[in-house]
Scaffold this active site. Structure first.
Site, PDB file in Angstrom:
ATOM      1  N   GLU A   1       0.850  -1.190   0.000  1.00  0.00           N
ATOM      2  CA  GLU A   1       0.000   0.000   0.000  1.00  0.00           C
ATOM      3  C   GLU A   1       0.891   1.248   0.000  1.00  0.00           C
ATOM      4  O   GLU A   1       1.885   1.305   0.733  1.00  0.00           O
ATOM      5  CB  GLU A   1      -0.902   0.028   1.235  1.00  0.00           C
ATOM      6  CG  GLU A   1      -2.027  -0.988   1.227  1.00  0.00           C
ATOM      7  CD  GLU A   1      -3.256  -0.496   0.470  1.00  0.00           C
ATOM      8  OE1 GLU A   1      -3.218   0.640  -0.050  1.00  0.00           O
ATOM      9  OE2 GLU A   1      -4.241  -1.256   0.426  1.00  0.00           O
TER      10      GLU A   1
ATOM     11  N   HIS B   1      -3.418  -3.130  -8.592  1.00  0.00           N
ATOM     12  CA  HIS B   1      -4.695  -3.688  -8.154  1.00  0.00           C
ATOM     13  C   HIS B   1      -5.717  -3.656  -9.292  1.00  0.00           C
ATOM     14  O   HIS B   1      -6.508  -4.584  -9.473  1.00  0.00           O
ATOM     15  CB  HIS B   1      -5.206  -2.885  -6.954  1.00  0.00           C
ATOM     16  CG  HIS B   1      -6.153  -3.631  -6.082  1.00  0.00           C
ATOM     17  ND1 HIS B   1      -6.784  -3.041  -5.010  1.00  0.00           N
ATOM     18  CD2 HIS B   1      -6.594  -4.910  -6.093  1.00  0.00           C
ATOM     19  CE1 HIS B   1      -7.574  -3.929  -4.421  1.00  0.00           C
ATOM     20  NE2 HIS B   1      -7.472  -5.064  -5.052  1.00  0.00           N
TER      21      HIS B   1
ATOM     22  N   ASP C   1      -6.732   1.466  -8.455  1.00  0.00           N
ATOM     23  CA  ASP C   1      -5.410   1.813  -7.930  1.00  0.00           C
ATOM     24  C   ASP C   1      -4.317   0.898  -8.518  1.00  0.00           C
ATOM     25  O   ASP C   1      -4.613  -0.234  -8.892  1.00  0.00           O
ATOM     26  CB  ASP C   1      -5.395   1.761  -6.401  1.00  0.00           C
ATOM     27  CG  ASP C   1      -5.892   0.439  -5.826  1.00  0.00           C
ATOM     28  OD1 ASP C   1      -6.890  -0.103  -6.327  1.00  0.00           O
ATOM     29  OD2 ASP C   1      -5.268  -0.056  -4.876  1.00  0.00           O
TER      30      ASP C   1
END
Length: 223
Positions: free
Chosen positions: A91, A129, A139
């Site tokens: 992330e 993603h 994303d």
């Protein structure tokens, strides 16, 4: 690179003795890395990632690489449906509307280099993603610098060359590269453009056709 260890309970064992052979990149879509960390470590959210990179380059390890983090969700890549069991999730602190901070990108390069070496993962298996979940996820988005990663050997970039547009072949190329086979052609085109041709619009262009063929054939730029 110094890691900040912040354990997330949202993980488990990889299924069927799988080992990481894929890296999935995300953005947090939150206002700060700290807010994202709280979410990823909250058992009520049932989401996590192996790593979280802050805007200033701090790297939080939330889940051990050997474990199965809950970051990918529904989707597939090259026929694998349980992406969580086969991947390491990263992330990145970003809202999705701004460029990714330079310290964050530098930290990502360092982190990725280590991951790919440890698990012998090839650069073509670093994906977004949105690649594995077209239409459901967007994303790391159009502001993410994939070409920068490719120049470092940490991702791939297709060769640029025109080819006669052919809709059926275009989508066959994308599915051969790895995109899911159970999503519409419209969503495949959107996912492709989000990563490789963000300025693209309208019908498939000759340039995009050439890029799709390059992806299919593994004929990527060498830097």
């Amino acid at each position: 690179m110094k890691l900040i260890h912040q354990e997330s309970p949202n993980c488990g064992e990889r299924r069927d003795c799988a080992q990481p052979d894929l890296v999935v990149l995300h953005y947090t879509a939150m206002t700060s890395a700290e807010a994202a960390c709280r979410t990823l470590c909250n058992p009520e959210t049932e989401v996590s990632a192996h790593y979280l990179i802050a805007e200033d380059g701090r790297v939080f390890q939330l889940v051990e690489e050997e474990k199965r983090a809950w970051h990918a969700g529904a989707g597939s890549w090259r026929g694998v449906n349980d992406v969580n069991s086969h991947s390491i999730g990263i992330e990145m602190a970003n809202t999705g509307f701004t460029p990714f901070a330079a310290p964050l990108m530098t930290a990502l390069e360092d982190l990725l280099a280590g991951i790919l070496a440890r698990w012998n993962i090839p650069a073509e298996r670093v994906i977004g993603h949105s690649d594995m979940a077209p239409g459901r996820k967007i994303d790391p988005g159009v502001r993410f610098d994939w070409l920068r990663l490719a120049r470092q050997g940490l991702a791939i970039w297709p060769r640029i060359g025109d080819a006669p547009p052919d809709t059926e072949e275009f989508h066959a190329c994308l599915r051969r590269f790895g995109y899911p086979s159970d999503v519409s052609e419209e969503l495949l085109l959107e996912a492709f453009r989000r990563r490789f041709s963000p300025a693209g619009a309208g019908p498939i262009s000759a340039r995009e056709m050439g890029m799709a063929q390059s992806l299919r054939d593994g004929n990527w730029l060498k830097f």
